[in-house]
Design a protein around this motif. Structure first.
Motif, PDB file in Angstrom:
ATOM      1  N   TRP A   1       0.895  -1.020  -0.048  1.00  0.00           N
ATOM      2  CA  TRP A   1       0.088  -0.022  -0.081  1.00  0.00           C
ATOM      3  C   TRP A   1       0.930   1.454  -0.115  1.00  0.00           C
ATOM      4  CZ3 TRP A   1      -5.372  -0.409   0.548  1.00  0.00           C
ATOM      5  CH2 TRP A   1      -5.862  -1.778   0.698  1.00  0.00           C
ATOM      6  N   ARG A   2       0.565   2.190  -0.812  1.00  0.00           N
ATOM      7  CA  ARG A   2       1.119   3.526  -0.785  1.00  0.00           C
ATOM      8  C   ARG A   2       0.138   4.545  -1.046  1.00  0.00           C
ATOM      9  NH1 ARG A   2       2.752   6.446  -5.045  1.00  0.00           N
ATOM     10  NH2 ARG A   2       2.260   5.441  -7.302  1.00  0.00           N
ATOM     11  N   TRP A   3       0.764   5.903  -0.596  1.00  0.00           N
ATOM     12  CA  TRP A   3       0.030   7.054  -1.023  1.00  0.00           C
ATOM     13  C   TRP A   3       0.509   7.790  -2.208  1.00  0.00           C
ATOM     14  CZ3 TRP A   3      -4.271   7.949   1.479  1.00  0.00           C
ATOM     15  CH2 TRP A   3      -4.491   7.274   2.884  1.00  0.00           C
ATOM     16  N   ARG A   4      -0.220   8.154  -3.129  1.00  0.00           N
ATOM     17  CA  ARG A   4       0.127   8.985  -4.178  1.00  0.00           C
ATOM     18  C   ARG A   4      -0.305  10.554  -3.521  1.00  0.00           C
ATOM     19  NH1 ARG A   4      -3.102   7.355  -9.073  1.00  0.00           N
ATOM     20  NH2 ARG A   4      -4.686   8.547  -8.228  1.00  0.00           N
ATOM     21  N   TYR A   5       0.522  11.355  -3.894  1.00  0.00           N
ATOM     22  CA  TYR A   5       0.574  12.870  -3.342  1.00  0.00           C
ATOM     23  C   TYR A   5       0.105  13.607  -4.708  1.00  0.00           C
ATOM     24  CZ  TYR A   5       3.378  10.692   0.144  1.00  0.00           C
ATOM     25  OH  TYR A   5       3.857   9.661   1.121  1.00  0.00           O
ATOM     26  N   GLU A   6      -0.988  14.454  -4.460  1.00  0.00           N
ATOM     27  CA  GLU A   6      -1.482  15.094  -5.519  1.00  0.00           C
ATOM     28  C   GLU A   6      -1.683  16.769  -5.382  1.00  0.00           C
ATOM     29  OE1 GLU A   6      -5.286  12.930  -5.677  1.00  0.00           O
ATOM     30  OE2 GLU A   6      -4.337  10.924  -6.821  1.00  0.00           O
ATOM     31  N   ASN A   7      -1.629  17.376  -6.203  1.00  0.00           N
ATOM     32  CA  ASN A   7      -1.860  18.689  -6.254  1.00  0.00           C
ATOM     33  C   ASN A   7      -3.415  18.984  -6.346  1.00  0.00           C
ATOM     34  OD1 ASN A   7      -2.727  18.722  -8.964  1.00  0.00           O
ATOM     35  ND2 ASN A   7      -0.954  19.513  -9.859  1.00  0.00           N
TER      36      ASN A   7
ATOM     37  N   SER B   1      -4.227   9.823  -2.684  1.00  0.00           N
ATOM     38  CA  SER B   1      -5.157   8.748  -3.298  1.00  0.00           C
ATOM     39  C   SER B   1      -4.153   7.739  -2.450  1.00  0.00           C
ATOM     40  CB  SER B   1      -5.175   8.530  -4.671  1.00  0.00           C
ATOM     41  OG  SER B   1      -5.746   9.571  -5.185  1.00  0.00           O
ATOM     42  N   LEU B   2      -4.966   6.495  -2.114  1.00  0.00           N
ATOM     43  CA  LEU B   2      -4.381   5.429  -1.500  1.00  0.00           C
ATOM     44  C   LEU B   2      -4.453   4.316  -2.599  1.00  0.00           C
ATOM     45  CD1 LEU B   2      -3.155   3.987   0.935  1.00  0.00           C
ATOM     46  CD2 LEU B   2      -5.522   3.134   1.719  1.00  0.00           C
ATOM     47  N   LEU B   3      -3.327   3.558  -2.862  1.00  0.00           N
ATOM     48  CA  LEU B   3      -3.069   2.666  -4.022  1.00  0.00           C
ATOM     49  C   LEU B   3      -2.839   1.348  -3.096  1.00  0.00           C
ATOM     50  CD1 LEU B   3      -1.026   4.744  -6.291  1.00  0.00           C
ATOM     51  CD2 LEU B   3      -3.511   4.532  -6.129  1.00  0.00           C
ATOM     52  N   GLU B   4      -3.220   0.408  -3.650  1.00  0.00           N
ATOM     53  CA  GLU B   4      -2.863  -1.276  -3.264  1.00  0.00           C
ATOM     54  C   GLU B   4      -2.388  -1.894  -4.521  1.00  0.00           C
ATOM     55  OE1 GLU B   4      -4.728  -5.327  -1.793  1.00  0.00           O
ATOM     56  OE2 GLU B   4      -6.022  -3.675  -2.421  1.00  0.00           O
ATOM     57  N   ASP B   5      -1.139  -2.127  -4.589  1.00  0.00           N
ATOM     58  CA  ASP B   5      -0.425  -2.698  -5.539  1.00  0.00           C
ATOM     59  C   ASP B   5      -0.663  -1.810  -7.012  1.00  0.00           C
ATOM     60  OD1 ASP B   5       0.890  -4.445  -4.010  1.00  0.00           O
ATOM     61  OD2 ASP B   5      -0.910  -5.861  -4.306  1.00  0.00           O
ATOM     62  N   GLY B   6      -0.628  -0.560  -6.710  1.00  0.00           N
ATOM     63  CA  GLY B   6      -0.881   0.329  -8.173  1.00  0.00           C
ATOM     64  C   GLY B   6      -2.456   0.555  -8.321  1.00  0.00           C
TER      65      GLY B   6
END
Length: 68
Positions: free
Chosen positions: A3-9, A51-56
């Motif tokens: 799991w990872r966070w995608r940081y966005e404007n 946005s929270l991503l699970e395996d992309g």
């Protein structure tokens, strides 16, 4: 699973580099807990939403870091 966070404007464009963390987490709960502790720092670094991503794959998208 990772799991990872995608940081966005504010427009949803991805922000990378600039010292933003690149952490991955073994589960959703750990990722959410980390965000709860670090959202203010991310906001100060110019991140408006995440946005929270699970395996992309997105689990959820466009969550604002601004208090309501």
């Amino acid at each position: 699973m990772a799991w990872r966070w995608r940081y966005e404007n504010a427009g949803g464009g991805e922000l990378t580099g600039g010292g933003l963390p690149d952490d991955t987490f073994p589960n959703q709960a750990d990722a959410e807990s980390w965000l709860g502790e670090n959202w203010r720092d991310l906001l100060e670094a110019g991140v408006e939403q995440v946005s929270l991503l699970e395996d992309g794959r997105p689990e959820y998208e466009g969550m604002s870091l601004r208090p309501e």
